[in-house]
Design a protein around this motif. Sequence first.
Motif, short mmCIF file in Angstrom:
data_model
loop_
_atom_site.label_atom_id
_atom_site.label_comp_id
_atom_site.label_asym_id
_atom_site.label_seq_id
_atom_site.Cartn_x
_atom_site.Cartn_y
_atom_site.Cartn_z
N GLU A 48 30.81 58.55 47.75
CA GLU A 48 29.59 58.62 47.12
C GLU A 48 29.01 57.52 46.46
O GLU A 48 28.05 57.01 46.33
CB GLU A 48 29.31 59.95 46.54
CG GLU A 48 29.45 61.27 47.66
CD GLU A 48 29.46 62.48 46.52
OE1 GLU A 48 28.43 62.78 45.96
OE2 GLU A 48 30.63 62.98 46.26
N ILE A 49 30.37 57.06 45.83
CA ILE A 49 30.18 55.90 44.96
C ILE A 49 31.14 54.93 45.15
O ILE A 49 32.38 55.50 45.28
CB ILE A 49 30.00 56.49 43.51
CG1 ILE A 49 28.82 57.20 43.15
CG2 ILE A 49 29.80 55.14 42.61
CD1 ILE A 49 28.50 57.85 41.91
N ALA A 50 31.11 53.88 45.01
CA ALA A 50 32.23 52.62 45.04
C ALA A 50 31.97 51.88 43.76
O ALA A 50 30.95 51.42 43.47
CB ALA A 50 32.12 51.75 46.06
N ILE A 51 33.07 51.66 42.82
CA ILE A 51 33.32 51.00 41.73
C ILE A 51 33.74 49.92 42.04
O ILE A 51 35.10 49.95 42.36
CB ILE A 51 34.00 52.05 40.74
CG1 ILE A 51 32.84 53.26 40.46
CG2 ILE A 51 33.69 51.33 39.39
CD1 ILE A 51 33.59 54.32 39.37
N VAL A 52 33.20 48.55 41.82
CA VAL A 52 33.96 47.30 42.40
C VAL A 52 33.88 46.32 41.39
O VAL A 52 33.10 46.30 40.37
CB VAL A 52 32.92 47.04 43.40
CG1 VAL A 52 33.47 45.75 43.99
CG2 VAL A 52 32.69 47.97 44.75
N ASP A 53 35.05 45.65 41.29
CA ASP A 53 35.08 44.33 40.46
C ASP A 53 34.58 43.21 41.41
O ASP A 53 35.21 42.89 42.20
CB ASP A 53 36.72 44.21 40.19
CG ASP A 53 36.86 42.69 39.27
OD1 ASP A 53 35.88 42.02 39.03
OD2 ASP A 53 37.82 42.63 38.89
N GLY A 54 33.40 42.82 40.70
CA GLY A 54 32.82 41.86 41.51
C GLY A 54 33.28 40.36 41.39
O GLY A 54 32.77 39.59 42.49
N GLY A 55 34.17 40.24 40.97
CA GLY A 55 34.84 38.91 41.05
C GLY A 55 36.29 38.82 41.50
O GLY A 55 37.05 38.03 41.29
N LEU A 56 36.39 39.92 41.95
CA LEU A 56 37.79 40.05 42.69
C LEU A 56 38.19 39.44 43.75
O LEU A 56 37.52 39.73 44.90
CB LEU A 56 38.07 41.66 42.88
CG LEU A 56 39.55 42.07 43.14
CD1 LEU A 56 40.71 41.65 41.99
CD2 LEU A 56 39.86 43.70 43.50
N GLY A 57 39.07 38.38 43.93
CA GLY A 57 39.42 37.74 44.93
C GLY A 57 38.49 36.75 45.52
O GLY A 57 38.54 36.28 46.71
#
Length: 434
Positions: A48-57
């Motif tokens: 339902e929700i994705a929590i994402v590190d926007g600077g990852l990789g």
Amino acid sequence: MKLHLVFDLSILTPLVGALEGHGHSITGTDVTLEQFAVAASAGQVDAEIAIVDGGLGVIRRQDCVTLLKEVRMRVPDMRLIVILPELDSEWQRSLGMYGIYDVYAAEQFGIEDIQKWIQTKKTLADIPGFSVDMPELPQNQKNVTKKVGFSLEKNKGKIQTLLADWTKGFKRSEKDVNPDESESIEAESHEVTEHLESLVDAKIEEVQEHAETDESKKPVLQPEPQPNYQVSQPFIVAVGGLANRSGNTHTAIQIAYETASKGLKTAFVEYRNRPRPSDIVSFATDFDGLKFKCQGIDFFPNRSPFDVTEVYTLGYDSVILDLGVLVDENEDRLEMNSAAQEFLRCQFQFITLSAAPWDLHYIVQHLNELSVLLRKSSFIINYADEDMIKEFREMFPAITSIMNPLEANPFTDSGELAYWLERPKEKRKRWFVQ
């Protein structure tokens, strides 16, 4: 609540435990944005929700926007919560263009922050530069402004001006009011103005005294030390073949030996998408049922798809996956198996192949079916001489190819296959405090 997490491995372990402890279900994890986009494209994301590190990789913010745009297109009903390494309104606006509104800047965060982000759903109005223009005010109201963080002291003059304008409203037009009534109303308005101005002055003094008292009573708080979960992200290298006996295991051991020789703590994982005897346990001397050590490498034979993620969390600097054959033949068509799915999720992807005419014909015949695997992978050409590798590169100029002088002993670095070790690692890491 079903959640999908995209963070560095050092964060995933404590974060998964903390969120599950608060009643959330973790349906999937990824360690780079590119893996996340590949998983979404393959229909492997169910949350339902994705929590994402926007600077990852990623190095450029545009790479982040491009990958999350693809995720947004593939899983349109999933809500994305993106954590940026810094406050960047342009980055935030670029994500907002694709309906990604829940964007936060945080270098360090805790489970309370995650809970708050889940419960607080942002809208387009929260994106910088996306606010809807207000209709133009009438001419007599244009000098009235509304500001956030209103200060009585700073706006004292404005308040008195507005009060004077407001009390003039008591004055009627001359055609409706006789001169005697006009003088009476003017005097009344003057009294009201003086009374309200005195109230404003008194309120300013009260607020200032209260602020000074609160400031003197306010205790000086020292932040409590928090444990920081921060380790380097391992290199995850996938080595897979398109057919049996392409030298896949041999090549994977070569890469593992090169990384171990450079001082990296290295794991070699023999991935099995279906049960069959191990190819590597035969040269083990200290096999304990889980792993054995040889030439500075920890070998994990016969690992199932469910075991691979566990190896990722054991603190290795590099993890080399021997994935075997990536495709299955079904009525003259090729279908990617679970090993191929793992292959696509890895940072570095290598396909082993010989340059024999029948192997080249095999690629040409199934080029459309293999296009997903070839998108970012490199070919390691085994059993080939200079003429054969030249022919291969002329046929497939867009594919990176490496000639591997295959030797009988795989514990050699003569192939120089681990060239990716020279690439710089990510400079910025996200912290999760628990």
